[in-house]
Design a protein around this motif. Structure first.
Motif, PDB file in Angstrom:
ATOM      1  N   VAL A 182       0.846  -1.199   0.000  1.00  0.00           N
ATOM      2  CA  VAL A 182       0.000   0.000   0.000  1.00  0.00           C
ATOM      3  C   VAL A 182       0.878   1.246   0.000  1.00  0.00           C
ATOM      4  O   VAL A 182       1.834   1.356   0.781  1.00  0.00           O
ATOM      5  N   GLY A 183       0.556   2.201  -0.865  1.00  0.00           N
ATOM      6  CA  GLY A 183       1.294   3.454  -0.916  1.00  0.00           C
ATOM      7  C   GLY A 183       1.114   4.275   0.339  1.00  0.00           C
ATOM      8  O   GLY A 183      -0.006   4.436   0.843  1.00  0.00           O
ATOM      9  N   ALA A 184       2.202   4.809   0.867  1.00  0.00           N
ATOM     10  CA  ALA A 184       2.149   5.667   2.053  1.00  0.00           C
ATOM     11  C   ALA A 184       2.247   7.140   1.679  1.00  0.00           C
ATOM     12  O   ALA A 184       1.520   7.979   2.214  1.00  0.00           O
ATOM     13  N   SER A 185       3.160   7.485   0.738  1.00  0.00           N
ATOM     14  CA  SER A 185       3.376   8.880   0.373  1.00  0.00           C
ATOM     15  C   SER A 185       3.944   8.959  -1.036  1.00  0.00           C
ATOM     16  O   SER A 185       4.762   8.131  -1.430  1.00  0.00           O
ATOM     17  N   ILE A 186       3.501   9.973  -1.796  1.00  0.00           N
ATOM     18  CA  ILE A 186       4.030  10.226  -3.131  1.00  0.00           C
ATOM     19  C   ILE A 186       5.021  11.375  -3.042  1.00  0.00           C
ATOM     20  O   ILE A 186       4.739  12.414  -2.449  1.00  0.00           O
ATOM     21  N   HIS A 208       4.157   0.896   2.301  1.00  0.00           N
ATOM     22  CA  HIS A 208       4.163   0.167   3.564  1.00  0.00           C
ATOM     23  C   HIS A 208       4.733  -1.241   3.357  1.00  0.00           C
ATOM     24  O   HIS A 208       4.913  -1.703   2.232  1.00  0.00           O
ATOM     25  N   ARG A 209       5.002  -1.913   4.448  1.00  0.00           N
ATOM     26  CA  ARG A 209       5.359  -3.331   4.382  1.00  0.00           C
ATOM     27  C   ARG A 209       4.268  -4.096   3.640  1.00  0.00           C
ATOM     28  O   ARG A 209       3.097  -3.729   3.672  1.00  0.00           O
ATOM     29  N   MET A 222      -4.943 -10.565   6.904  1.00  0.00           N
ATOM     30  CA  MET A 222      -3.708 -10.047   6.325  1.00  0.00           C
ATOM     31  C   MET A 222      -2.507 -10.727   6.978  1.00  0.00           C
ATOM     32  O   MET A 222      -2.425 -10.803   8.201  1.00  0.00           O
ATOM     33  N   GLN A 223      -1.578 -11.164   6.146  1.00  0.00           N
ATOM     34  CA  GLN A 223      -0.358 -11.773   6.651  1.00  0.00           C
ATOM     35  C   GLN A 223       0.833 -10.934   6.203  1.00  0.00           C
ATOM     36  O   GLN A 223       1.070 -10.758   5.018  1.00  0.00           O
ATOM     37  N   ASP A 224       1.590 -10.409   7.158  1.00  0.00           N
ATOM     38  CA  ASP A 224       2.741  -9.567   6.857  1.00  0.00           C
ATOM     39  C   ASP A 224       3.805 -10.378   6.104  1.00  0.00           C
ATOM     40  O   ASP A 224       4.161 -11.482   6.519  1.00  0.00           O
ATOM     41  N   VAL A 225       4.322  -9.812   4.985  1.00  0.00           N
ATOM     42  CA  VAL A 225       5.372 -10.508   4.225  1.00  0.00           C
ATOM     43  C   VAL A 225       6.675  -9.718   4.187  1.00  0.00           C
ATOM     44  O   VAL A 225       7.635 -10.132   3.532  1.00  0.00           O
ATOM     45  N   GLY A 226       6.745  -8.577   4.873  1.00  0.00           N
ATOM     46  CA  GLY A 226       7.986  -7.842   4.965  1.00  0.00           C
ATOM     47  C   GLY A 226       8.115  -6.701   3.977  1.00  0.00           C
ATOM     48  O   GLY A 226       7.155  -6.282   3.337  1.00  0.00           O
ATOM     49  N   ARG A 227       9.336  -6.177   3.856  1.00  0.00           N
ATOM     50  CA  ARG A 227       9.572  -5.001   3.035  1.00  0.00           C
ATOM     51  C   ARG A 227       9.731  -5.364   1.560  1.00  0.00           C
ATOM     52  O   ARG A 227      10.210  -6.446   1.208  1.00  0.00           O
ATOM     53  N   LEU A 228       9.361  -4.422   0.725  1.00  0.00           N
ATOM     54  CA  LEU A 228       9.345  -4.633  -0.719  1.00  0.00           C
ATOM     55  C   LEU A 228      10.695  -5.090  -1.258  1.00  0.00           C
ATOM     56  O   LEU A 228      10.794  -6.109  -1.946  1.00  0.00           O
ATOM     57  N   PRO A 360       5.219   2.351   9.340  1.00  0.00           N
ATOM     58  CA  PRO A 360       5.053   1.460  10.505  1.00  0.00           C
ATOM     59  C   PRO A 360       5.730   0.103  10.298  1.00  0.00           C
ATOM     60  O   PRO A 360       5.801  -0.418   9.184  1.00  0.00           O
ATOM     61  N   GLN A 361       6.221  -0.475  11.385  1.00  0.00           N
ATOM     62  CA  GLN A 361       7.001  -1.709  11.317  1.00  0.00           C
ATOM     63  C   GLN A 361       6.151  -2.960  11.117  1.00  0.00           C
ATOM     64  O   GLN A 361       6.693  -4.024  10.809  1.00  0.00           O
TER      65      GLN A 361
END
Length: 364
Positions: A182-186, A208-209, A222-228, A360-361
């Motif tokens: 998900v986009g956080a900021s442009i 976001h993560r 939702m299952q967190d998969v980490g950073r892009l 956010p982490q």
């Protein structure tokens, strides 16, 4: 007989790709500033966007319209919104007074010898869903996506896209094998949101993560998969490389050619390679454009990366531009070129802003 010059301008006006900048010898904005627009700031905002893009909606993703400047909704008086919720003002962020050219090395994903950075962005303008092409870019926050400005911000309405997500390596039927981000900021140059100047039709979006939808106790969760970047890697970035370069461009074209034919379906990543030259489109304020020829990309390829020194085994190179406009230079049945804004020190300032933001982490 219609003059050749008119054909070139008309082709630019059709603008089916949305390419950000490539390198050139001239600077488009000596006194540039970075414009920041919030998409989904908090974890709660992010979850609102995630809830919008559940599997049932993503199954129809291939049927949405590829974004073009002409297809976005008409200007309205409504205020900007974050995650489809409360209004969040955009702002101009004054960058540090550095003008040095930035060079960023490409990065492989963790535990892999091949990157998977290419993908699609999905979003809404008004009440309609759209999509574009995009790619993950190496960054210190490991969370940056490069795409076209018109794939993230509607300069005519003066507002960012709603419900913006990046899906790398998208599969059939809405499959998201490497997660949803998900986009956080442009981060943009102020002349894209300010006046729709195609010399600045590029955007770096901090995300976001990632997460995936999984079934848990009979319900979707939702299952967190980490950073892009950890998951797919990141393309490098290089600035100020001039013209007459051999470039490899990527995207998911889907729109018709000028003769009405549909050689692309938008479901498969396509590639074209050629050399670069200067181009202009006065009606679009494009004074320092860089054109890549030959390339028959159509609508849907907007935002896809232009890579210098592309390595097909690692699937990595150096970002020098993005698909912004399509061209029919010979006025025949098919597009034969695409163009990008120039990537220079100005672009580096915009990138630095996106790469320096934290999110956010945990997203679950």
């Amino acid at each position: 007989m219609i003059p050749r010059a008119w054909h070139l301008v008309a082709a630019a006006l059709s603008a089916l790709l949305m390419l950000p900048a490539l390198t050139g010898t001239a600077s488009a904005a000596p006194n540039s500033r970075v414009y920041s627009a919030t998409l989904a700031k908090s974890a709660a905002d992010m979850k609102k966007v995630a809830e919008y893009w559940k599997p049932d909606r993503l199954k129809n993703a291939d049927q949405y319209s590829p974004a073009t400047p002409a297809s976005q909704s008409k200007p309205t008086a409504s205020s900007s919104s974050s995650a489809g919720g409360a209004a969040v003002p955009s702002k101009v962020v004054k960058p540090k007074s550095t003008r040095s050219l930035l060079n960023v090395a490409p990065a492989l994903p963790l535990n892999s010898t091949s990157a998977k950075t290419m993908g699609k962005v999905f979003f809404r303008f008004g009440d309609k869903e759209y999509w574009c092409s995009a790619s993950a870019i190496a960054a210190k926050n490991r969370s940056v996506v490069a795409t076209a400005g018109h794939c993230a911000y509607d300069s005519r309405q003066g507002k960012p896209a709603d419900y913006w997500i990046f899906v790398p390596n998208p599969g059939p039927g809405g499959a998201t094998p490497d997660g949803i981000y998900v986009g956080a900021s442009i981060s943009m140059h102020e002349d894209w949101p300010g006046k729709g100047d195609y010399d600045f039709d590029y955007a770096f979006v901090t995300v976001h993560r990632g997460f995936k939808w999984v079934e848990k106790n009979g319900q979707l969760a939702m299952q967190d998969v980490g950073r892009l970047q950890d998951n797919v890697g990141g393309q490098g970035l290089t600035l100020g490389k001039g013209l007459a370069l051999t470039i490899t461009a990527f995207g998911y074209p889907a729109g018709p050619q000028p003769d009405g034919s549909h050689p692309f379906d938008g479901k498969t990543l396509k590639v074209c390679a050629g050399s670069t030259r200067r181009t202009v489109a006065p009606s679009l304020d494009l004074q320092y454009g860089v054109q890549l020829q030959p390339c028959d990309f159509s609508a849907g390829a907007s935002g896809g990366p232009w890579l210098l020194n592309y390595q097909p085994v690692q699937k990595l190179g150096l970002l020098t531009g993005i698909n912004s406009l399509t061209w029919n230079r010979d006025a025949k049945g098919a597009y034969d070129a695409v163009s990008s804004p120039t990537f220079n020190a100005t672009t580096g300032e915009v990138y630095r802003r996106a790469a320096g933001l934290a999110t956010p982490q945990n997203v679950t």
